[in-house]
Design a protein around this motif. Structure first.
Motif, PDB file in Angstrom:
ATOM      1  N   PRO A  25       0.793  -1.223   0.000  1.00 54.61           N
ATOM      2  CA  PRO A  25       0.000   0.000   0.000  1.00 54.61           C
ATOM      3  C   PRO A  25       0.830   1.280   0.000  1.00 54.61           C
ATOM      4  CG  PRO A  25       0.043  -0.930   2.198  1.00 54.61           C
ATOM      5  CD  PRO A  25       0.779  -1.896   1.333  1.00 54.61           C
ATOM      6  N   ARG A  60      -0.500   5.580  -3.939  1.00 54.56           N
ATOM      7  CA  ARG A  60      -0.846   6.717  -3.090  1.00 54.56           C
ATOM      8  C   ARG A  60       0.352   7.547  -2.656  1.00 54.56           C
ATOM      9  NH1 ARG A  60      -2.804   3.297   2.069  1.00 54.56           N
ATOM     10  NH2 ARG A  60      -3.394   5.281   2.869  1.00 54.56           N
ATOM     11  N   ALA A  64       7.258   5.135   1.647  1.00 56.53           N
ATOM     12  CA  ALA A  64       6.869   5.646   2.976  1.00 56.53           C
ATOM     13  C   ALA A  64       7.718   5.029   4.076  1.00 56.53           C
ATOM     14  CB  ALA A  64       5.400   5.366   3.246  1.00 56.53           C
ATOM     15  N   ALA A  66      11.014   2.079   5.479  1.00 56.96           N
ATOM     16  CA  ALA A  66      11.367   0.654   5.492  1.00 56.96           C
ATOM     17  C   ALA A  66      10.075  -0.123   5.699  1.00 56.96           C
ATOM     18  CB  ALA A  66      12.348   0.383   6.625  1.00 56.96           C
ATOM     19  N   ASP A  67      10.097  -1.391   5.330  1.00 61.99           N
ATOM     20  CA  ASP A  67       8.903  -2.222   5.525  1.00 61.99           C
ATOM     21  C   ASP A  67       8.908  -2.722   6.971  1.00 61.99           C
ATOM     22  OD1 ASP A  67       7.306  -4.874   3.644  1.00 61.99           O
ATOM     23  OD2 ASP A  67       7.008  -4.158   5.694  1.00 61.99           O
ATOM     24  N   ILE A  68       8.057  -2.098   7.762  1.00 64.06           N
ATOM     25  CA  ILE A  68       8.070  -2.389   9.205  1.00 64.06           C
ATOM     26  C   ILE A  68       7.710  -3.846   9.466  1.00 64.06           C
ATOM     27  CG2 ILE A  68       7.340  -1.552  11.478  1.00 64.06           C
ATOM     28  CD1 ILE A  68       6.225   0.928  10.138  1.00 64.06           C
ATOM     29  N   GLY A 105      12.896   5.722   5.540  1.00 64.48           N
ATOM     30  CA  GLY A 105      13.797   5.225   4.489  1.00 64.48           C
ATOM     31  C   GLY A 105      13.446   5.802   3.134  1.00 64.48           C
ATOM     32  N   GLU A 108      15.112   8.997   2.999  1.00 64.40           N
ATOM     33  CA  GLU A 108      16.560   8.723   2.953  1.00 64.40           C
ATOM     34  C   GLU A 108      16.994   8.282   1.562  1.00 64.40           C
ATOM     35  OE1 GLU A 108      16.140   6.212   6.524  1.00 64.40           O
ATOM     36  OE2 GLU A 108      17.900   7.248   7.262  1.00 64.40           O
ATOM     37  N   GLU A 128      10.905   8.023  12.255  1.00 68.15           N
ATOM     38  CA  GLU A 128      11.355   6.807  12.926  1.00 68.15           C
ATOM     39  C   GLU A 128      11.226   6.902  14.445  1.00 68.15           C
ATOM     40  OE1 GLU A 128      12.746   8.207  10.339  1.00 68.15           O
ATOM     41  OE2 GLU A 128      13.670   6.713   9.029  1.00 68.15           O
ATOM     42  N   PRO A 135      16.492   7.429  12.020  1.00 66.75           N
ATOM     43  CA  PRO A 135      16.710   7.141  10.594  1.00 66.75           C
ATOM     44  C   PRO A 135      18.006   6.343  10.444  1.00 66.75           C
ATOM     45  CG  PRO A 135      16.109   9.433  10.938  1.00 66.75           C
ATOM     46  CD  PRO A 135      16.399   8.848  12.288  1.00 66.75           C
ATOM     47  N   GLY A 136      17.904   5.098  10.003  1.00 65.93           N
ATOM     48  CA  GLY A 136      19.078   4.211   9.989  1.00 65.93           C
ATOM     49  C   GLY A 136      19.731   4.097   8.633  1.00 65.93           C
ATOM     50  N   PHE A 279       2.113   0.780  16.552  1.00 69.95           N
ATOM     51  CA  PHE A 279       1.838   1.269  15.188  1.00 69.95           C
ATOM     52  C   PHE A 279       0.795   0.384  14.512  1.00 69.95           C
ATOM     53  CE2 PHE A 279       2.611   3.272  11.185  1.00 69.95           C
ATOM     54  CZ  PHE A 279       2.422   2.276  10.246  1.00 69.95           C
ATOM     55  N   ARG A 283      -3.893   0.419  13.962  1.00 67.92           N
ATOM     56  CA  ARG A 283      -4.583   0.173  12.690  1.00 67.92           C
ATOM     57  C   ARG A 283      -5.496  -1.046  12.752  1.00 67.92           C
ATOM     58  NH1 ARG A 283      -0.430   3.176  12.482  1.00 67.92           N
ATOM     59  NH2 ARG A 283      -0.244   4.808  10.899  1.00 67.92           N
ATOM     60  N   LYS A 287     -10.528  -3.010  12.546  1.00 63.39           N
ATOM     61  CA  LYS A 287     -10.945  -4.252  11.879  1.00 63.39           C
ATOM     62  C   LYS A 287     -11.838  -5.064  12.826  1.00 63.39           C
ATOM     63  CE  LYS A 287      -6.891  -3.857   9.062  1.00 63.39           C
ATOM     64  NZ  LYS A 287      -5.437  -4.062   8.982  1.00 63.39           N
TER      65      LYS A 287
HETATM   66  N1  T1G Z   1       5.832  -0.663   6.480  1.00 57.04           N
HETATM   67  C1  T1G Z   1       4.864  -1.607   6.328  1.00 57.04           C
HETATM   68  N2  T1G Z   1       3.529  -1.315   6.249  1.00 57.04           N
HETATM   69  C2  T1G Z   1       3.192  -0.015   6.326  1.00 57.04           C
HETATM   70  C3  T1G Z   1       4.140   1.020   6.489  1.00 57.04           C
HETATM   71  C4  T1G Z   1       5.516   0.651   6.559  1.00 57.04           C
HETATM   72  N3  T1G Z   1       6.482   1.573   6.678  1.00 57.04           N
HETATM   73  N4  T1G Z   1       3.464   2.211   6.536  1.00 57.04           N
HETATM   74  C5  T1G Z   1       2.157   1.916   6.405  1.00 57.04           C
HETATM   75  N5  T1G Z   1       1.983   0.596   6.290  1.00 57.04           N
HETATM   76  C6  T1G Z   1       0.695  -0.096   6.091  1.00 57.04           C
HETATM   77  C7  T1G Z   1      -0.219   0.060   7.285  1.00 57.04           C
HETATM   78  O1  T1G Z   1       0.075  -0.928   8.257  1.00 57.04           O
HETATM   79  C8  T1G Z   1      -1.573  -0.140   6.654  1.00 57.04           C
HETATM   80  O2  T1G Z   1      -1.716  -1.538   6.450  1.00 57.04           O
HETATM   81  C9  T1G Z   1      -1.424   0.498   5.277  1.00 57.04           C
HETATM   82  O3  T1G Z   1       0.008   0.541   5.033  1.00 57.04           O
HETATM   83  C10 T1G Z   1      -1.974   1.894   5.210  1.00 57.04           C
HETATM   84  O4  T1G Z   1      -1.369   2.617   6.293  1.00 57.04           O
HETATM   85  C11 T1G Z   1      15.592   2.702   7.505  1.00 57.04           C
HETATM   86  C12 T1G Z   1      14.083   2.115   9.682  1.00 57.04           C
HETATM   87  C13 T1G Z   1       2.389   6.279   5.286  1.00 57.04           C
HETATM   88  C14 T1G Z   1       1.424   8.202   6.556  1.00 57.04           C
HETATM   89  O5  T1G Z   1       7.167   5.292  10.052  1.00 57.04           O
HETATM   90  O6  T1G Z   1       2.970   6.902   8.868  1.00 57.04           O
HETATM   91  O7  T1G Z   1      12.049   3.747   7.425  1.00 57.04           O
HETATM   92  O8  T1G Z   1      -3.740  -1.888   7.918  1.00 57.04           O
HETATM   93  O9  T1G Z   1      -3.517   2.998   7.520  1.00 57.04           O
HETATM   94  O10 T1G Z   1      -3.398   6.666   7.351  1.00 57.04           O
HETATM   95  O11 T1G Z   1      15.476   4.787   8.510  1.00 57.04           O
HETATM   96  O12 T1G Z   1       1.034   4.565   7.183  1.00 57.04           O
HETATM   97  O13 T1G Z   1      -4.002  -1.522   5.445  1.00 57.04           O
HETATM   98  O14 T1G Z   1      -2.971  -3.654   6.304  1.00 57.04           O
HETATM   99  O15 T1G Z   1      -1.404   4.235   8.139  1.00 57.04           O
HETATM  100  O16 T1G Z   1      -2.947   6.864   4.834  1.00 57.04           O
HETATM  101  C15 T1G Z   1       9.465   4.807   8.686  1.00 57.04           C
HETATM  102  C16 T1G Z   1       4.709   4.719   8.765  1.00 57.04           C
HETATM  103  C17 T1G Z   1       9.627   3.325   8.823  1.00 57.04           C
HETATM  104  C18 T1G Z   1       5.800   5.572   8.146  1.00 57.04           C
HETATM  105  C19 T1G Z   1      -0.053   6.471   5.543  1.00 57.04           C
HETATM  106  N6  T1G Z   1       8.174   5.116   8.088  1.00 57.04           N
HETATM  107  N7  T1G Z   1       3.458   4.842   8.039  1.00 57.04           N
HETATM  108  O17 T1G Z   1      -1.065   6.714   6.481  1.00 57.04           O
HETATM  109  O18 T1G Z   1      -2.583   4.736   5.971  1.00 57.04           O
HETATM  110  S1  T1G Z   1      11.130   2.891   9.625  1.00 57.04           S
HETATM  111  C20 T1G Z   1       7.098   5.309   8.850  1.00 57.04           C
HETATM  112  C21 T1G Z   1       2.669   5.938   8.204  1.00 57.04           C
HETATM  113  C22 T1G Z   1      12.321   3.388   8.532  1.00 57.04           C
HETATM  114  C23 T1G Z   1      14.667   3.787   7.964  1.00 57.04           C
HETATM  115  C24 T1G Z   1      13.719   3.370   9.033  1.00 57.04           C
HETATM  116  C25 T1G Z   1       1.351   5.899   7.500  1.00 57.04           C
HETATM  117  C26 T1G Z   1       1.304   6.724   6.219  1.00 57.04           C
HETATM  118  P1  T1G Z   1      -3.201  -2.201   6.530  1.00 57.04           P
HETATM  119  P2  T1G Z   1      -2.254   3.645   7.099  1.00 57.04           P
HETATM  120  P3  T1G Z   1      -2.586   6.314   6.162  1.00 57.04           P
END
Ligand code: T1G
Length: 699
Positions: A25, A60, A64, A66-68, A105, A108, A128, A135-136, A279, A283, A287
């Protein structure tokens, strides 16, 4: 067009190569996305016809983060640093084309591109810290080199998203292109970079912005002080600050080593695991297994609220803030005027703080109509009763609403504990009755307990869940039971806290331990704040309870300058000798044995019964999942996010076996006959099967 893999394609528009990601997504940097980026850029760089490269995403948003969901798993595919190295060292201009939210990421990756263009609606950030991380992938070293140290400190410790306008002003974005024309804009920008032979900007080589803070440790100390209260107990904000200090004081590669070391510490620690859990938990609450997404919603165009007191007024503000007209009912014009006056004052205070204009105050007040007649609620789509917490009074009102309000409307009660199934019997339409339990102050607190009664229809539930999001709340669906979920856990803690101060601990000991754990305030400080005389009055006071004795001594809390604590003119609390003597005497008269009680015992006695009660709530089907209970306590009672919520904490920090052992010990020693320490059967099953409570629940 070359399909690099199933989430990445490589195309060319004349002399510009275009790497496109499409991994719903949010185009998170999964192994597949990293693989696609690595291979896609490799081919684009090798393509001599391509004089520049654009990186863009379908769907969209730009990447956004790394894949958490991959955290904690064995790494697969090329690492993010490898991908970034490939991009940053490309011998031709690379332009990141940003829409949606370029976060973590994702930003980054954009920062190793030579240029960044964005549409006006795009946002960028390094959030992060909200996952207990930093931010890694070089963000801690590159962001301050672009925005300067102070903005980097503020952005990374708050995790907020900067608008495209702010990004342009701070140098994060090089150009803002027309909305909806991102690809064209990015390709034109890349073509211009080629035609004018622009330098390949590597942020890692810039030093001017970080040099400004070199030799000025006071910049960091002042910032630390400014965020101390808000970040109390969290590790990640401090670690983010230390990385930025490294960016100022060390060469880039050395700074990267500091970032890697501190990132590893955080990502393997309990706080980040807890915050990543939260986190997803935030969400998950939306459900509802037996209420499908396709359930039709009732269109809520107008709302009626009965009661213009603290709760009614606060609830009304939520709907006015969302642009939904509200009719507020009170018994008299005076009470109505007083209630609406409080609402106006709240809005004007927000306007004074610059949250919005005075025009906005008038606009929102214009959405609030007052009336003293229930008949004016006839055409409302939703009516919420927020009156005196008494079953007979509520049933009487619901009986009247049943005759007045149009069919198809939702009839909701804001009760904090009463049996909604019984309230529903006062109407001919129990399927329309639901609990909407707001938390005070209702216009501020994010939590909304949505209480399904036995006969509440799926449409009413689905509408209430959707409406909670619309008014900016986190709606958690719970079942009818005394105190629902939040207050039912609170009662466990309150009971033990009240006993502990008769057994030798003092109120300030209990408060210190729970505040130190990370809760916003201990139970006794909270009682002083709320007022010890809620529901108490001099005439009927029998001097039996500790609260009676305190109130009779005019120790009614902060408002009288004394409660459990003494307060100075600034309301600064200090332990009270008088209260200590009063408690000791009260305890002795009731044969309580006084003894030294350790901080550990205070923590266990207050929090373990909450975990046990949460397991009972799950067993009874009054909450859908353990993580919903966590969200209730994080959003409604300030449980620290870095401790994941009571259920997560019980499972992942303490260990369910330890909680169970203590419950058994206390149950065996309990002579009260109340069975309050009886271990939950689900807890016993989870421990016996060595599985989580959720797994034990799902069988
Ligand atoms: N990884 C995996 N799934 C993610 C995700 C992510 N980063 N972000 C969102 N999802 C899934 C979420 O669980 C949901 O899934 C769907 O996407 C829609 O999200 C190396 C280590 C982008 C502003 O912290 O802030 O990068 O419930 O309901 O309200 O330095 O999602 O539909 O199955 O929140 O429109 C840093 C986290 C990661 C961003 C969108 N990034 N995401 O908000 O939709 S760590 C974040 C958000 C990192 C690096 C480090 C928000 C959004 P499902 P949603 P939304």
């Amino acid at each position: 067009m070359t399909a690099i893999n199933d989430v990445t394609t490589l195309t060319r528009d004349g002399d510009i190569a275009i790497v496109t990601l499409n991994s719903p997504p949010v185009n998170a940097l999964s192994a597949k996305v990293r693989e696609g980026l690595f291979e896609g850029f490799k081919q684009a760089i090798a393509d001599d016809q391509a004089k520049a490269i654009v990186l863009i995403c379908e769907g969209r948003t730009f990447i956004a983060g790394a894949d958490i969901t991959e955290f904690g798993q064995a790494p697969k595919g090329p690492g993010l640093h490898e991908v970034q190295q490939m991009i940053e060292d490309a011998p031709k201009p690379v332009v990141a084309a940003i829409h949606g939210t370029a976060l973590g990421g994702g930003l980054e990756v954009a920062l190793v591109c030579h240029y960044r263009v964005a549409v006006p609606s795009a946002k960028m950030g390094l959030p992060e810290v909200n996952l207990g991380l930093l931010p890694g992938a070089g963000g801690t070293q590159r962001l301050p080199r672009v925005t300067g140290v102070e903005k980097a400190l503020e952005m990374m410790t708050s995790g907020r998203h900067a608008s495209a306008k702010e990004a342009k002003e701070s140098g994060l974005a090089d150009e803002i292109v027309e909305e909806g024309k991102l690809l064209d804009g990015a390709v034109a920008f890349a073509r211009k970079a080629v035609a004018e032979n622009w330098p390949l900007v590597k942020i890692r080589e810039r030093d001017d912005k970080v040099a400004e803070a070199r030799g000025k440790p006071e910049v960091f100390e002042a910032f630390r002080k400014s965020v101390a209260r808000k970040t109390r107990g969290f590790l990640a904000p401090e670690y983010n600050i230390q990385c930025i200090e490294a960016a100022v004081n060390l060469p880039f590669d050395e700074g990267m080593k500091v970032e890697a070391k501190l990132f590893r510490e955080l990502v393997t620690g309990s706080q980040s695991a807890a915050q990543r859990h939260v986190f997803f938990a935030e969400r998950q609450v939306a459900k509802i297994p037996d209420v499908p997404k396709e359930t039709p919603l009732i269109d809520i165009k107008s709302v009626g609220i009965i009661g213009a007191g603290t709760m009614g007024g606060g609830i009304a503000m939520n709907f006015a803030n969302a642009g939904i007209p509200v009719t507020i009912i009170e018994q008299s014009q005076d009470r109505l005027d007083a209630g609406l006056g409080v609402v106006r004052k709240n809005y004007e205070n927000s306007a004074k703080k610059g949250r919005f204009s005075m025009d906005e105050v008038e606009k929102r007040m214009g959405l609030l109509q007052g009336s003293t007649s229930l008949e004016d609620l006839a055409d409302k789509d939703l009516v919420i009763e927020a009156i005196f917490e008494n079953m007979d009074v509520k049933k009487d009102v619901f009986g009247k609403l049943d005759k007045i309000v149009k069919q198809g409307a939702i009839l909701a009660t804001n009760t904090s504990a009463l049996d909604i199934d019984e309230i529903a019997t006062a109407t001919s339409r129990p399927e329309a009755v639901i609990g909407l339990h707001f938390f005070s102050p209702a216009n501020v607190m994010k939590l909304l307990e949505i209480v399904r009664a036995d006969k509440t229809s799926k449409e009413v539930i689905a509408t209430s869940m959707a409406l909670s999001k619309k008014i900016g709340k986190i709606g958690v669906l719970v079942g009818v039971c005394p105190g629902f979920v939040g207050n039912r856990l609170l009662a466990q803690r309150q009971r033990e806290a009240n006993k502990l101060i008769l057994e030798g601990a003092m109120p300030w000991d209990v408060d210190r331990v729970l505040f130190g754990f990370g809760l916003p305030m201990g139970p006794f400080a909270m009682s002083d704040l709320a007022g010890l005389d809620l529901g108490w009055n001099k005439e009927t006071s029998k001097g039996e309870t500790l609260r009676d004795l305190l109130c009779e001594r005019d120790r009614r809390g902060q408002k009288t300058g004394a409660g459990f604590y003494d307060y100075d003119e600034n309301r600064t609390p200090s332990p009270s000798k008088e209260v200590e003597e009063l408690i000791r005497q009260y305890a002795e008269e009731r044969q309580f044995q006084q003894r030294d009680i350790s901080d550990q015992e205070i923590l266990e006695r207050c929090l373990y019964p909450m975990v046990n009660e949460g397991a009972k709530i799950l067993e009874e089907g009054k909450a859908i999942r353990t993580s919903d209970i966590d969200i209730v306590w994080i959003m409604g009672y300030g449980w620290p996010r870095y401790e994941g919520g009571p259920m997560w904490w019980g499972e992942n920090v303490v260990g369910l076996d330890k909680v169970l052992a203590k419950m058994k010990e206390w149950d065996a020693a309990d002579t009260s006959g109340t069975g309050v320490f009886k271990p939950s059967a689900l807890l016993e099953k989870a421990v016996a099967d060595k599985v989580s409570l959720q797994k034990a629940l799902e069988g």
